[in-house]
Design an enzyme around this catalytic site. Sequence first.
Site, PDB file in Angstrom:
ATOM      1  N   ASP A  52       1.017  -1.174  -0.092  1.00 58.55           N
ATOM      2  CA  ASP A  52       0.023   0.003  -0.053  1.00 58.55           C
ATOM      3  C   ASP A  52       0.887   1.189   0.098  1.00 58.55           C
ATOM      4  O   ASP A  52       2.288   1.118   0.023  1.00 58.55           O
ATOM      5  CB  ASP A  52      -0.885   0.118   0.973  1.00 58.55           C
ATOM      6  CG  ASP A  52      -2.257   0.896   0.870  1.00 58.55           C
ATOM      7  OD1 ASP A  52      -2.152   1.799  -0.019  1.00 58.55           O
ATOM      8  OD2 ASP A  52      -3.123   0.564   1.716  1.00 58.55           O
TER       9      ASP A  52
HETATM   10  C1  NOJ Z   1      -3.905   3.938   0.365  1.00 54.89           C
HETATM   11  C2  NOJ Z   1      -5.181   3.132   0.184  1.00 54.89           C
HETATM   12  O1  NOJ Z   1      -5.198   2.332   1.525  1.00 54.89           O
HETATM   13  C3  NOJ Z   1      -5.298   2.190  -0.844  1.00 54.89           C
HETATM   14  O2  NOJ Z   1      -6.514   1.747  -0.777  1.00 54.89           O
HETATM   15  C4  NOJ Z   1      -4.913   3.086  -2.083  1.00 54.89           C
HETATM   16  O3  NOJ Z   1      -5.067   2.204  -3.264  1.00 54.89           O
HETATM   17  C5  NOJ Z   1      -3.503   3.735  -2.159  1.00 54.89           C
HETATM   18  N1  NOJ Z   1      -3.579   4.544  -0.876  1.00 54.89           N
HETATM   19  C6  NOJ Z   1      -3.301   4.225  -3.323  1.00 54.89           C
HETATM   20  O4  NOJ Z   1      -4.020   5.343  -3.539  1.00 54.89           O
END
Ligand code: NOJ
Length: 750
Positions: free
Chosen positions: A281
């Site tokens: 993530d």
């Molecule tokens: C953080 C989020 O938890 C995730 O769901 C998302 O895809 C990513 N950022 C990218 O933006």
Amino acid sequence: MKITSIKYSNLLIGMAFVFAAYGKQPDGSIDQKVDQLLSQMTWEEKIGQLNQIASYGLNDDIAARIKNGAIGSILNEVDPKTINALQEIAVKDSRLSIPLIFARDVIHGFKTIFPVPLGQASSWNPLVVENGARVAAVEAASVGIRWTFAPMLDISRDHRWGRIVESLGEDPVLASRLGVAMVKGFQGDDLSQPTSVAACAKHYAGYGAAESGRDYNTAIISGEQLRNVYLPPFKAAVDAGCASVMVSFNEINGVPSSGNEYLVKQILRDEWRYDDIVVSDWHSIGELVPHGFARDLKHAAEIGINTTIDVDMENHAYLPFAAELLKEGKIKEAVINQAVRRVLKLKYELGLFDRPYIKTGNNVMYADAHLQKAKEAAVESAVLLKNENNLLPLSQKIRSIAVIGPMADAPHDQMGTWVFDGDKTHTVTPLAALFAEYGDKLKINYAQGLTFSRDMNRSKFSQAVEAARASDVILFFGGEEAILSGEAHCRADIGLPGAQRELLAELAQTGKPIVLVVMAGRAIEIYRELPWVKSYLFTFHPGTMGGAALTDLLFGKAVPSGKLPVTYPKMVGQSPIYYNHKNSGRPAGDDLQTIENIPLEAGQVSLGNTNYYLDAGQSPLFPFGFGLSYTTFEYSDLKLSTTTLDKSGKIEISCTVKNTGMRAGAEIVQLYVCDRVGTITRPVKELKDFDKIVLQPGEAKTVSFTLAADDLKFWNNHDEELLEEGDYSVWIAPNSTEGLESSFTYLHGK
Ligand code: NOJ
């Protein structure tokens, strides 16, 4: 007449055999191409493929990095001209001409916004979810986005958690079925089609179990809960050919997912044989440092690589440290090679080597067909939770309506969270739709009362009350703004924000019937306001076409058919709350002593000593699977093809569902099972299957489900999957608390 319905579930299972993996055809030649390319790559070029950065447009620095092969994918660039320009550098100026992948969080629509995922889950209709993802893919791919970070498959049991809105609910079977549909919608029949977008099953795993519903928080999950509840949707997505998996931010039982070898290596890679991309993530590998799991960013990179997290999303950890780590023997080249293989494979599968650029000027945004699908989704996502004296659908006799509340005309907020690209000028609000459809037939008295959901200013209350007095019925559109749910937007108080309760109270005093429509990202605590309203329609954030869908529902051109994909709590203090809980040794009965009726100086043990709250009882406000219609359905004639099942056998469980009302309507028929005694305790009920059927007035259909021994398997706390002999209860039901009940016995047999 009895007709055996064709089930969505059976259709899906059948289709799963046809397309072993949605959008991914095994292609030996891709493997060869990948290996050939890999053999030409320098170490720096390999690590570059694992590096995903956020876009800052096109500048000299980015151009130089792309040229040097130091970037494999770019997140959040949506301008097609910039995408083509960046791609041109990768293809023409980099040594090996490896194209970039452009990624974006396209969660519930790109431009045409569909209901938020939890709303879509209320449809219990895989086709609705698949259509939503398909439209999103067509629009996003038209600007060059070929990788999205959806579906979010985190089982969610806590309405305080802002990300419950992104989930497909609390149930593993429902979330699996809908998650697979979403993967299919994004990826299409073949990833190489220009409108296909690689999906990403996230957040692996247990992110929804964040303690006290606070985002990024610690999760403590037993082995059996992890395997029985949290992992099944991921397994289903992986089996359906989902092109990528994203690890979650949180820790489970002391180990953050970005360094969790048990989750990623043992379960995902070894047991499930997943050999596609695992992406971190955003900065989740870097966050191993504040977690207290890595000493510094270099150590974090080592852990991430060794956990087989292939792509470094905005950690800036692999690029600077991988070479040193290799020299020090802390990581192996074979692990890096395998990670690079996975990235290159996806690029080949997406057809990016053959067609790296997108044609600009091809405008598919907000196409009529897309808006129509978004409207259908919003219709099927609305859940009717109360309808006293059948106030809805509104009668033809009504001459005037008062349209009140902060969400009646909130084009931005009705789109919900995770909307980066949707344009609010395309949103059809309830106010706009009501005027468009009924402006010349009815007197519409619009007085917002509050200008936004958190508004505390009561100066416009009197106008709203005046509008109410001048009308036959009050339509109150309340709820939460989009910003109050989603990532990092958790709430400890999940009631109506601002002065909405006070406004509703004043409106109730007019004596006019109130229809309450709530647009929100979670269940809103409403039990105190509910007695003031005759009808309660809960729509989540319904997206671009929400107003048009609601107008059809309110006036009966469409009939509500959504059912709750989550348990709706009475009070926030009941959280986490879910239907498939354990019984406890002291389950509460129906005759509870609650806080209002406890006698003065009651004896310590006089309240029964059972498992409930003095002030909220033991049941939710509305159970999982519940939703009303404008018609009624009667369940009868439950039949089991046998009452004993063995290892190789199957039971067919069927019942008759009849539309006993005056309108055609759709009913979501649910199959639940309870394993009465286990070597570990088992949930009071578990959803095993469901089917959405349409019935004309007076029509009856036989709905049948098939249960096999495998459907009764569960995991214990020692990583063992069990199938235990014993007695099972079974229900075919309209929701998780009612239904027709029978039982059968499972014996292994020969
Ligand atoms: C953080 C989020 O938890 C995730 O769901 C998302 O895809 C990513 N950022 C990218 O933006």
